[in-house]
Design an enzyme around this catalytic site. Structure first.
Site, short mmCIF file in Angstrom:
data_model
loop_
_atom_site.label_atom_id
_atom_site.label_comp_id
_atom_site.label_asym_id
_atom_site.label_seq_id
_atom_site.Cartn_x
_atom_site.Cartn_y
_atom_site.Cartn_z
N GLU A 99 0.87 -1.18 0.00
CA GLU A 99 0.00 0.00 0.00
C GLU A 99 0.90 1.22 0.00
OE1 GLU A 99 -0.78 -0.14 4.79
OE2 GLU A 99 -2.02 -1.28 3.43
N TYR A 111 6.47 1.75 -8.75
CA TYR A 111 5.73 0.50 -8.67
C TYR A 111 5.05 0.18 -9.99
CZ TYR A 111 6.44 1.20 -3.64
OH TYR A 111 6.99 1.40 -2.41
#
Length: 148
Positions: A99, A111
């Site tokens: 997260e 990411y």
């Protein structure tokens, strides 16, 4: 990650997050059999960043990752996440998840470049009301990593 790394890890943690993890939290990660905390060491022998990974069955989650503010943009964050992906591949895990704060555009961009996909949000997750973006990476779809 070892005890000798903790002072620098805590310094980086405090510089990176409004609600930093405590020494006890990192010690718990170091002592837990399912956790895999690692540090990235610079050419000069200093801790430049760290990543805490936990494994449950055939999945892993990046719980905490940070790079010394003076070294951001130098590839340490990428190297740490590459290590996590290689760890998952080596153990034949199915999924790596994490997260990230909705406003952390640099991390989100990294990411996404590595193949993580947004799979959900946690509304008002962080101390200031920011949402958390939930991201997953299917390990089976990742090309072979050189980092281990």
């Amino acid at each position: 990650m070892c005890i000798e790394d903790l002072d620098k890890v805590l310094q980086i943690e405090s510089a990176s997050f409004p609600r930093p993890w405590t020494r006890r939290h990192f010690l718990d990660e170091m002592e837990s059999p399912g956790s895999h905390p690692v540090v990235a060491v610079t050419a000069g022998g200093e801790v430049g960043g760290y990543l805490c990974l936990t494994q449950v069955l055939d999945e892993a989650e990046i719980l905490d990752v940070a790079v010394d503010p003076s070294l951001r943009g130098s590839g340490i964050g990428r190297a740490l996440v590459d290590w996590a992906v290689a760890f998952c591949r080596q153990r034949k895990l199915a999924l790596l998840c994490l997260e990230v704060r909705v406003g952390n555009h640099e991390a989100i961009s990294l990411y996404r470049r590595l193949g993580f996909a947004e799979v959900g949000r946690r509304k008002n997750y962080y101390e200031n009301g920011d949402d958390a973006i939930l991201m997953d990476l299917s390990i089976a779809q990742v090309e072979e990593c050189d980092a281990v």
